[in-house]
Design a protein around this motif. Structure first.
Motif, PDB file in Angstrom:
ATOM      1  N   TYR A 188      10.537  16.326  10.123  1.00  0.00           N
ATOM      2  CA  TYR A 188       9.361  16.667   9.316  1.00  0.00           C
ATOM      3  C   TYR A 188       9.374  15.958   7.970  1.00  0.00           C
ATOM      4  O   TYR A 188       8.317  15.730   7.390  1.00  0.00           O
ATOM      5  CB  TYR A 188       9.173  18.185   9.168  1.00  0.00           C
TER       6      TYR A 188
ATOM      7  N   LYS B 207      10.676  12.883   7.660  1.00  0.00           N
ATOM      8  CA  LYS B 207      10.236  11.546   8.057  1.00  0.00           C
ATOM      9  C   LYS B 207       8.715  11.554   8.224  1.00  0.00           C
ATOM     10  O   LYS B 207       8.015  10.636   7.777  1.00  0.00           O
ATOM     11  CB  LYS B 207      10.923  11.164   9.365  1.00  0.00           C
TER      12      LYS B 207
ATOM     13  N   ARG C 195       7.030  11.476   4.941  1.00  0.00           N
ATOM     14  CA  ARG C 195       7.045  10.119   4.378  1.00  0.00           C
ATOM     15  C   ARG C 195       5.958   9.296   5.039  1.00  0.00           C
ATOM     16  O   ARG C 195       5.219   8.569   4.368  1.00  0.00           O
ATOM     17  CB  ARG C 195       8.406   9.464   4.620  1.00  0.00           C
ATOM     18  N   ALA C 196       5.858   9.411   6.369  1.00  0.00           N
ATOM     19  CA  ALA C 196       4.840   8.646   7.081  1.00  0.00           C
ATOM     20  C   ALA C 196       3.443   9.077   6.653  1.00  0.00           C
ATOM     21  O   ALA C 196       2.489   8.303   6.701  1.00  0.00           O
ATOM     22  CB  ALA C 196       5.011   8.829   8.582  1.00  0.00           C
ATOM     23  N   LYS C 197       3.345  10.333   6.231  1.00  0.00           N
ATOM     24  CA  LYS C 197       2.054  10.821   5.743  1.00  0.00           C
ATOM     25  C   LYS C 197       1.751  10.269   4.353  1.00  0.00           C
ATOM     26  O   LYS C 197       0.700  10.532   3.786  1.00  0.00           O
ATOM     27  CB  LYS C 197       2.069  12.364   5.646  1.00  0.00           C
ATOM     28  N   GLY C 198       2.735   9.574   3.758  1.00  0.00           N
ATOM     29  CA  GLY C 198       2.514   8.966   2.456  1.00  0.00           C
ATOM     30  C   GLY C 198       2.717   9.910   1.290  1.00  0.00           C
ATOM     31  O   GLY C 198       2.213   9.685   0.200  1.00  0.00           O
ATOM     32  N   MET C 199       3.484  10.985   1.525  1.00  0.00           N
ATOM     33  CA  MET C 199       3.695  11.926   0.425  1.00  0.00           C
ATOM     34  C   MET C 199       4.680  11.329  -0.587  1.00  0.00           C
ATOM     35  O   MET C 199       5.653  10.672  -0.196  1.00  0.00           O
ATOM     36  CB  MET C 199       4.269  13.244   0.974  1.00  0.00           C
ATOM     37  N   PRO C 200       4.458  11.572  -1.875  1.00  0.00           N
ATOM     38  CA  PRO C 200       5.385  11.043  -2.871  1.00  0.00           C
ATOM     39  C   PRO C 200       6.770  11.678  -2.725  1.00  0.00           C
ATOM     40  O   PRO C 200       6.899  12.810  -2.256  1.00  0.00           O
ATOM     41  CB  PRO C 200       4.762  11.426  -4.222  1.00  0.00           C
TER      42      PRO C 200
ATOM     43  N   ARG D 163       7.581  15.175  -4.128  1.00  0.00           N
ATOM     44  CA  ARG D 163       6.947  16.209  -3.333  1.00  0.00           C
ATOM     45  C   ARG D 163       7.761  16.472  -2.066  1.00  0.00           C
ATOM     46  O   ARG D 163       7.948  17.616  -1.640  1.00  0.00           O
ATOM     47  CB  ARG D 163       5.531  15.743  -2.962  1.00  0.00           C
TER      48      ARG D 163
ATOM     49  N   HIS E   5       8.889  19.782   0.518  1.00  0.00           N
ATOM     50  CA  HIS E   5       9.148  19.771   1.952  1.00  0.00           C
ATOM     51  C   HIS E   5      10.585  20.119   2.301  1.00  0.00           C
ATOM     52  O   HIS E   5      10.834  20.961   3.146  1.00  0.00           O
ATOM     53  CB  HIS E   5       8.772  18.408   2.539  1.00  0.00           C
TER      54      HIS E   5
ATOM     55  N   LEU F 197       6.524   0.976   8.620  1.00  0.00           N
ATOM     56  CA  LEU F 197       6.041   2.045   7.739  1.00  0.00           C
ATOM     57  C   LEU F 197       6.982   2.278   6.554  1.00  0.00           C
ATOM     58  O   LEU F 197       6.619   2.936   5.592  1.00  0.00           O
ATOM     59  CB  LEU F 197       5.933   3.352   8.513  1.00  0.00           C
TER      60      LEU F 197
ATOM     61  N   THR G 261       9.875   3.961   6.836  1.00  0.00           N
ATOM     62  CA  THR G 261      10.515   5.280   6.958  1.00  0.00           C
ATOM     63  C   THR G 261      11.877   5.177   7.655  1.00  0.00           C
ATOM     64  O   THR G 261      12.445   6.175   8.077  1.00  0.00           O
ATOM     65  CB  THR G 261       9.635   6.264   7.750  1.00  0.00           C
TER      66      THR G 261
ATOM     67  N   ARG H 181       4.308   3.275   0.171  1.00  0.00           N
ATOM     68  CA  ARG H 181       4.147   4.677   0.530  1.00  0.00           C
ATOM     69  C   ARG H 181       2.680   5.076   0.449  1.00  0.00           C
ATOM     70  O   ARG H 181       2.178   5.842   1.273  1.00  0.00           O
ATOM     71  CB  ARG H 181       5.006   5.546  -0.398  1.00  0.00           C
TER      72      ARG H 181
ATOM     73  N   CYS I  50       0.909   4.257   3.586  1.00  0.00           N
ATOM     74  CA  CYS I  50       1.221   5.191   4.671  1.00  0.00           C
ATOM     75  C   CYS I  50       0.289   6.392   4.586  1.00  0.00           C
ATOM     76  O   CYS I  50       0.033   6.913   3.509  1.00  0.00           O
ATOM     77  CB  CYS I  50       2.650   5.708   4.562  1.00  0.00           C
ATOM     78  N   GLY I  51      -0.135   6.839   5.718  1.00  0.00           N
ATOM     79  CA  GLY I  51      -0.978   8.036   5.717  1.00  0.00           C
ATOM     80  C   GLY I  51      -2.402   7.699   5.356  1.00  0.00           C
ATOM     81  O   GLY I  51      -3.333   8.141   6.030  1.00  0.00           O
TER      82      GLY I  51
ATOM     83  N   MET J  78       0.367   7.999  11.378  1.00  0.00           N
ATOM     84  CA  MET J  78       1.486   7.992  12.332  1.00  0.00           C
ATOM     85  C   MET J  78       1.478   9.299  13.123  1.00  0.00           C
ATOM     86  O   MET J  78       1.371  10.380  12.551  1.00  0.00           O
ATOM     87  CB  MET J  78       2.786   7.843  11.542  1.00  0.00           C
TER      88      MET J  78
ATOM     89  N   LEU K 124       6.278  18.797  12.185  1.00  0.00           N
ATOM     90  CA  LEU K 124       5.550  19.686  11.280  1.00  0.00           C
ATOM     91  C   LEU K 124       6.571  20.516  10.502  1.00  0.00           C
ATOM     92  O   LEU K 124       7.590  20.943  11.054  1.00  0.00           O
ATOM     93  CB  LEU K 124       4.636  20.624  12.084  1.00  0.00           C
TER      94      LEU K 124
ATOM     95  N   TRP L 285      -1.993  24.017   4.807  1.00  0.00           N
ATOM     96  CA  TRP L 285      -1.329  23.415   3.653  1.00  0.00           C
ATOM     97  C   TRP L 285      -0.948  21.974   3.960  1.00  0.00           C
ATOM     98  O   TRP L 285      -1.159  21.068   3.170  1.00  0.00           O
ATOM     99  CB  TRP L 285      -0.084  24.241   3.315  1.00  0.00           C
ATOM    100  N   GLN L 286      -0.386  21.783   5.148  1.00  0.00           N
ATOM    101  CA  GLN L 286       0.099  20.455   5.507  1.00  0.00           C
ATOM    102  C   GLN L 286      -1.056  19.489   5.756  1.00  0.00           C
ATOM    103  O   GLN L 286      -0.923  18.282   5.548  1.00  0.00           O
ATOM    104  CB  GLN L 286       0.999  20.534   6.751  1.00  0.00           C
ATOM    105  N   MET L 287      -2.152  20.035   6.212  1.00  0.00           N
ATOM    106  CA  MET L 287      -3.359  19.238   6.421  1.00  0.00           C
ATOM    107  C   MET L 287      -3.945  18.876   5.053  1.00  0.00           C
ATOM    108  O   MET L 287      -4.247  17.721   4.763  1.00  0.00           O
ATOM    109  CB  MET L 287      -4.317  20.166   7.159  1.00  0.00           C
TER     110      MET L 287
ATOM    111  N   GLU M 176      -2.708  18.656   2.180  1.00  0.00           N
ATOM    112  CA  GLU M 176      -1.999  17.757   1.266  1.00  0.00           C
ATOM    113  C   GLU M 176      -2.387  16.300   1.515  1.00  0.00           C
ATOM    114  O   GLU M 176      -2.277  15.471   0.615  1.00  0.00           O
ATOM    115  CB  GLU M 176      -0.483  17.972   1.290  1.00  0.00           C
ATOM    116  N   MET M 177      -2.866  15.987   2.730  1.00  0.00           N
ATOM    117  CA  MET M 177      -3.360  14.626   2.978  1.00  0.00           C
ATOM    118  C   MET M 177      -4.536  14.327   2.058  1.00  0.00           C
ATOM    119  O   MET M 177      -4.612  13.261   1.449  1.00  0.00           O
ATOM    120  CB  MET M 177      -3.821  14.476   4.438  1.00  0.00           C
TER     121      MET M 177
ATOM    122  N   VAL N 225      -3.329  14.480  -1.799  1.00  0.00           N
ATOM    123  CA  VAL N 225      -2.528  13.358  -2.288  1.00  0.00           C
ATOM    124  C   VAL N 225      -3.308  12.039  -2.201  1.00  0.00           C
ATOM    125  O   VAL N 225      -3.330  11.258  -3.144  1.00  0.00           O
ATOM    126  CB  VAL N 225      -1.202  13.267  -1.510  1.00  0.00           C
ATOM    127  N   HIS N 226      -3.961  11.820  -1.048  1.00  0.00           N
ATOM    128  CA  HIS N 226      -4.589  10.512  -0.864  1.00  0.00           C
ATOM    129  C   HIS N 226      -6.001  10.451  -1.429  1.00  0.00           C
ATOM    130  O   HIS N 226      -6.462   9.404  -1.851  1.00  0.00           O
ATOM    131  CB  HIS N 226      -4.627  10.147   0.618  1.00  0.00           C
TER     132      HIS N 226
ATOM    133  N   MET O  12      -3.762  15.280  11.290  1.00  0.00           N
ATOM    134  CA  MET O  12      -3.176  14.845  10.026  1.00  0.00           C
ATOM    135  C   MET O  12      -3.140  13.327   9.928  1.00  0.00           C
ATOM    136  O   MET O  12      -3.434  12.748   8.888  1.00  0.00           O
ATOM    137  CB  MET O  12      -1.757  15.396   9.898  1.00  0.00           C
TER     138      MET O  12
END
Ligand SMILES: Nc1ncnc2c1ncn2[C@@H]1O[C@H](COP(=O)(O)OP(=O)(O)O)[C@@H](O)[C@H]1O
Ligand SMILES: [Mg+2]
Lengths: 306, 353, 501
Positions: A204, A206, A209-214, A217, A222, B68, B70, B99, B102-103, B108, B117, B125-127, B129-130, B133-134, B181
């Motif tokens: 999660y 990884k 990171r792939a989601k581009g989170m700083p 954060r 996480h 990516l 990662t 970074r 990414c996203g 991915m 997840l 929350w996890q949704m 944050e996309m 943040v972006h 996501m």
């Protein structure tokens, strides 16, 4: 649901406490004839007999137990045989000292561990990590007694910046807490570091990171949130240990806590005090366990209170 | 190389979205060097689906982790190559800028949705944050858009389910969450790493259909990593076959499955004889083991398992080169002979498709 | 403890020591003990933990012993006479008041003695000093008390030094945390677990002591107690371990403790006197002094100090003679004594500082002459149980290291319980010795001295144990006070004996 959980836990805790009271009572009686243990070796057989009679030790053990439990249910935990005060008073006087010491120690240890652990885990094998690991391992395995004496010699005798021991203002708390913190901080840091390393290596993270989170954060939201659970577990264990009595530290520093009281009571065969102390610490630990379960449930949604 | 670029792809637009050239990745652990990726070339265009096919351990995931950024580093290191995305080499960017891509520009999708997840945060929350943040959206707007996206990927009762935790969803639903996501902020490229491997057959079909629909709807490039020929055949425009960290053959899906030009591809196909291929969804292993990536044999890495191997294969590594009608490339000294020898396979595969 | 040559640190230490002096000038003294008193009830002062704080500070007896000479002196009684064999009369001092303001009178004394002997209370004073015997107490008039005993009790005045006098307001059938006394100090505050604070009592009948307040605190570690004195946090640590003694602050003194090897003469092979004599010859006491035993300790022939009445200089001081020991064992073996039978050498964990080495060296010496000795360590409570009747059935032969302090000045508190056939921890059953002990206990004056000497000779003949040492203790004394520890320091630290510099 929460109310039901609490009710159930308190109910079972009470049953466990009752069992504990009986077990401690029997164990205490098994250690030998109280008149031999209590009276000096010069006491005559007649005196011993008088003593047993006066304190009901001649009654069958079941009768003694029944009397004890019956009185305990009426919140009468007997008199301290030695101190001539109600046993529960002696315990309740000592307990806050231990509780405060334990609370502050664990809190500070958690703060340090939750700072150093993640930083060390972030780059495993880095200089910082290596230093932190060696120090925390050393801290976790340093004997309390040795550390306490060393602390006194260094800070009180050689540097003269702290009092050797005793109770009083802020300065008196530093050495006992410092000594107690050592092991707990070391252990907790290691656990936080370990769980942080596995959190940071987990899919999660990884994925985050792939989601581009700083990165911050990822570390503090996480990964750390997952490591807090294991940190709470260790901290819980350590707190339980401290509530049971930081015997060595309390003895060395003359800290009037329950650990010292209990050890003294055991060596003096002051059964009523031992029993009251066991009862209070056990009740406190049961309470702590309930609180810990609530914290777990709050931290980890996968935990079901049922 | 030039020929490959000239391919006329059905839904593809002009230039490549992602162009990977000569990518090399090593893992260095305690004196051992594992050559996981050894000079890979892959292109994807907008609106195109490329399947990356290969046995487990052939370097598929590592390739895209490297792209990516990662990769677990250490021990993993990118030791060569370029990955141009929308005109800039990702390896030249600062970690922070990379970074940020990414996203946002590249989404991915992972193989195991449950472990991808975070167990202690709600899906909402996890949704959200996309978007936060972006897109720098506020709480309420991020939540609203999250709900829309979740509804789009087929999560029922979103209003209520958005505040649930990952463990409260079924496997298929979780993969939908992960897809939502990955696609949340409308990336140009989506990489799906074995998105259906962890799912059962009926759910797999639904997820593949969802991916295909979303790809058509949004015109994004899609890279589908899989070790299932059936999945590749079902969804891909082009196929890229990997072996021991190298591309051994690539080309249009129909051409490639019709008449493989590399003994490895042929082996994969022949292990699924005739009509049975339609039912056998997984690759039946070819005799022998994939090479130890720390000690890749000299010459052609496939030669120890290859029925056609000759002295030359043991000495001279074959280059990936255009073969046959030029619609495909293969890395085999005997690609032409192979094409000439196997005319029937094309029909079988036609059924399968 | 202090590193020589580190001037800065020494400077800091001096500053702190000065702080201690300042403290002393305020006429407050802090005394750090090893343990907290358990009870300050007047009848519990015979336990050292309690006595150190209470004896002579809060409470007085009718008589008291001179700390230097050991002689019995008047305290609350100005004089006493033996009316006849079983009757003693004590005249009370005039003008004495209790801390609660009430005057000292014969009623209070009668009440105090009767409460101390009350069977419903487990008074240490009764169990330690009044084992057996009936005492009838009468107030002849307001200032005179007459005590009648069922048997002649020649040392009753000595025993009265241990009975603390309190007013009749103290509940008779219930132990108290403390009570009003007649001593120079009043219990001001007792914060359980932390400290006991004594302040000077203005109405004290004797000379007003210099120290205004005495604060008693306790630390279990000797090194901490010593550090507190060097740091000026405490003025006096009456008992510290030898390794914590510093040149500047440490003082050695005879602490009244004596050690012996208590031999299980009821179980083979120790039931043979030759084996017991071999043990006496096997111990190299001189080698132990200065190594496992403080060099200040003295070799002992009896379990009480030479200042005790009836101490005999005719008892053999056994010299180290392993050859003779082996010869005795061979001789016994030839007569069929199972000298190879295993002997348990039972040590008490943490018995005294350095106990571990002490026991190990003895075990080696005994093995060296050919005895089959196994050293085992047990908790204090276990050792106590093993040593008190009824003894374990079917046990192996046992040897214990015993430590005993008799500061009362009379062997009656040592010998009958250890060597009389009725003694709670005695393995001896010798009618002749019983008779000697009984005579001695009933005799007065020179006759008493001679009778105890005769008993000592008889004990040597039986040889139930091997005497080892009269031990020394160490005190740490701060710069601000003057104090001379004595053999009584272990049982009572009297603030009035402390003077300020
Ligand atoms: N952390 C690692 N350390 C060493 N080798 C690794 C590591 N991760 C992957 N590899 C190597 O890289 C090869 C390719 O892995 P991967 O890309 O995950 O294969 P797949 O094609 O199944 O996705 C594996 O066979 C393994 O030898
Ligand atoms: Mg993979």
């Amino acid at each position: 649901m929460l109310a039901e959980f609490l009710f159930r836990r308190v109910f079972y805790s009470c049953i466990a406490l009752l069992g504990l009271v009986v077990a401690v009572f029997l164990l205490a009686r098994l250690t030998g004839d109280p008149s031999v243990l209590y009276l000096p070796d010069t006491a005559t057989a007649v005196m011993r007999e008088q003593f047993r009679e006066a304190h009901g030790y001649n009654d069958p053990i079941v009768v003694q137990l029944g009397r004890y439990v019956w009185n305990a249910l009426h919140l009468d935990f007997g008199m301290s045989l030695r101190q001539n005060v109600p046993a529960m008073d002696a315990v309740l006087q000592a307990f806050p000292w231990t509780l405060r010491l334990a609370g502050v120690t664990v809190l500070l240890a958690m703060i340090v561990a939750m700072t150093i652990g993640p930083l060390a885990a972030y780059r495993p094998g880095s200089i910082f990590d290596r230093i932190a690991s060696v120090l925390s391992l050393a801290a976790a395995s340093t004997p309390d007694f040795w550390l306490a004496i060393l602390g006194i010699l260094v800070f009180a005798v050689h540097l003269g910046v702290l009092p050797t021991s005793g109770t009083g203002g802020f300065a008196y708390w530093i050495l006992p807490i410092g000594v107690l913190m050592f092991k707990i901080t070391g252990t907790t840091t290691q656990v936080v570091r370990g769980s942080m390393i596995s959190s940071l290596a987990s899919p999660y993270v990884k994925a985050a990171r792939a989601k581009g989170m700083p990165e911050n954060r990822i570390i503090f939201l996480h990964a750390l949130r997952n490591s807090v659970i294991s940190a709470v577990t260790v901290a819980g264990d350590q707190t339980r240990g401290l509530i049971n009595g930081a015997v060595i530290v309390e003895s060395v520093f003359g800290w009037p806590g329950v650990g010292k009281l209990m050890i003294d009571a055991i060596t003096q065969r002051d059964f009523a005090v031992v029993q009251a102390a066991v009862l209070v610490t056990a009740a406190c630990i049961f309470l702590l366990n309930i609180i810990l379960d609530l914290i777990y449930a709050a931290l980890d949604p996968r935990i079901d209170l049922h | 190389m030039t020929r490959w670029k000239e391919f006329d792809v059905k839904r593809g637009s002009s230039g490549p979205l992602l162009q990977v050239q000569g990518l090399e990745v090593e893992f260095r652990t305690g004196g051992r060097v594992v050559h996981a990726v050894n000079g890979i070339d892959i292109d994807v265009r907008r609106g195109e689906t490329v399947a990356v096919l290969g046995e487990s351990g052939s370097g598929k995931s590592i390739t895209f982790e490297a792209i990516l950024g990662t990769l677990d580093s250490p021990p993993g290191h990118v030791t060569g190559g370029r990955a141009e995305f929308e005109g800039q080499n990702l390896f030249d960017l600062s970690p922070r800028r990379r970074r940020a891509i990414c996203g946002d520009r590249i989404g991915m999708i992972f193989q195991d949705p449950l472990s991808a997840l975070n167990p202690v945060y709600t899906v909402g929350w996890q949704m959200a944050e996309m978007y936060r943040v972006h897109r720098h959206l506020g709480r309420a707007e991020a939540r609203r858009q999250s709900m829309d996206m979740l509804a789009r990927v087929g999560i029922p009762d979103v209003q209520r389910r958005i505040d649930n935790y990952p463990h409260e969803f079924s496997g298929g639903m979780r993969q939908r969450l992960v897809i939502a996501m990955a696609l949340a902020v409308d990336p140009a490229l989506v990489i799906a790493d074995e998105p259906t491997t962890a799912l059962d057959v009926t759910v797999e079909a639904q997820i593949l259909a969802l991916l295909r629909d979303l790809q058509r709807e949004r015109g994004m490039g899609l890279i589908l990593i899989t070790h299932s020929m059936a999945v590749a055949a079902e969804i891909a425009d082009r196929i890229c076959v990997m072996y021991a960290g190298q591309v051994v053959e690539r080309g249009d899906v129909r051409t490639l499955f019709g008449s493989p030009a590399h003994p490895y591809t042929a082996g994969l196909l022949h292990s699924l004889p005739g009509v049975a291929a339609a039912r056998h969804r997984r690759l039946t292993p070819i005799p022998g083991q994939p090479p130890d990536l720390a000690h890749i044999p000299p010459g052609c890495p496939f030669h120890p398992r290859c029925p056609r191997a000759e002295a030359r294969c043991r000495a001279e590594p074959p280059a990936l080169r255009p073969v046959g009608d030029g619609q495909r490339e293969a890395a085999c000294h005997f690609a032409e002979e192979l094409l000439a020898a196997a005319p029937t396979a094309q029909q079988d595969e036609g059924h399968a498709r | 403890m202090r590193q020589p040559g580190t001037k800065v640190l020494a400077g800091v230490a001096v500053t702190l020591a000065l702080a201690g002096t300042v403290n002393a000038q305020e006429t407050d003294v802090t005394i750090v003990l090893a343990s907290e008193p358990v009870s300050l009830d007047p009848c519990m002062t015979a336990a050292n933990d309690n006595g150190r704080v209470a004896l002579g500070n809060i409470f007085n007896g009718l008589t008291a012993r001179n700390p230097e000479t050991g002689a019995l002196e008047p305290a609350l009684a100005s004089s006493w006479t033996q009316l006849d064999g079983n009757k003693w009369e004590f005249d009370l001092r005039d003008g004495v008041t209790f801390h609660d303001g009430s005057p000292l009178d014969a009623e209070a004394v009668k009440y105090s003695i009767e409460r101390t002997l009350n069977e419903n209370l487990t008074c240490e004073t009764r169990t330690k000093f009044f084992a057996g015997g009936e005492y009838a107490v009468e107030a002849a008039d307001a200032d005179t008390i007459v005590i009648t005993t069922d048997a002649t009790d020649p040392i009753l005045p000595l025993k009265m030094a241990n009975v603390m006098i309190h007013p009749t307001s103290v509940p008779f059938d219930e132990l108290q945390r403390t009570a009003p006394g007649t001593g120079p100090y009043v219990l001001d505050d007792w914060a359980a677990g932390q400290r006991v604070l004594l302040t000077r009592y203005d109405g004290y009948w004797g000379e007003t002591p210099e120290v205004a307040t005495g604060k008693f605190i306790w630390r279990s570690e000797s090194s901490v107690r010593a550090a507190m004195v060097t740091q000026g946090e405490a003025d006096l640590a009456p008992s510290i371990a030898v390794q914590d003694v510093t040149e500047e602050y440490g003082v050695a003194y005879p602490n009244a403790e004596s050690t012996r090897l208590n031999l299980d003469m009821l179980t083979p092979p120790l039931d043979d006197r030759r084996i017991r004599e071999a043990i006496a010859l096997a111990i190299d006491r001189d080698a132990m002094l200065g190594t496992v035993m403080s060099s200040g300790a003295e070799k002992a022939t009896q379990l009480y100090h030479p200042t005790t009445i009836g101490w005999s200089d005719e008892v053999t001081m056994w010299e180290y003679d392993p050859e003779r020991a082996r010869a005795l064992l061979d001789e016994a073996k030839a007569d069929g004594v199972p000298i190879d039978a295993p002997i348990q050498f039972i040590g008490r964990i943490g018995h005294f500082p350095g106990a571990k080495d002490f026991h190990e060296v003895i075990a080696i010496m005994l093995s060296d002459v050919g005895l089959n000795v196994e050293l085992e360590w047990v908790e204090a409570a276990v050792k106590n149980r093993l040593q008190v009747k009824p003894f374990e059935e079917g046990r192996r032969a046992q040897i214990f290291v015993d430590q005993h302090d008799n500061t009362s000045g009379d062997p009656v508190f040592t010998l009958p319980s250890r060597y009389g056939s009725e003694g709670a921890q005695s393995k001896v059953a010798d009618p002749e010795l019983d008779q000697l002990l009984k005579e001695a206990a009933g005799a007065t004056g020179e006759a008493r001295v001679d009778a105890w000497k005769a008993a000592a000779a008889k004990i040597e003949e039986i040889l139930p144990d091997t005497m080892l040492f009269h031990m020394v203790g160490y005190a740490a004394i701060g710069d601000g006070i003057e104090y001379t520890p004595t053999m009584f320091t272990n049982s009572s630290v009297q603030l009035a004996d402390i003077s300020l510099k």
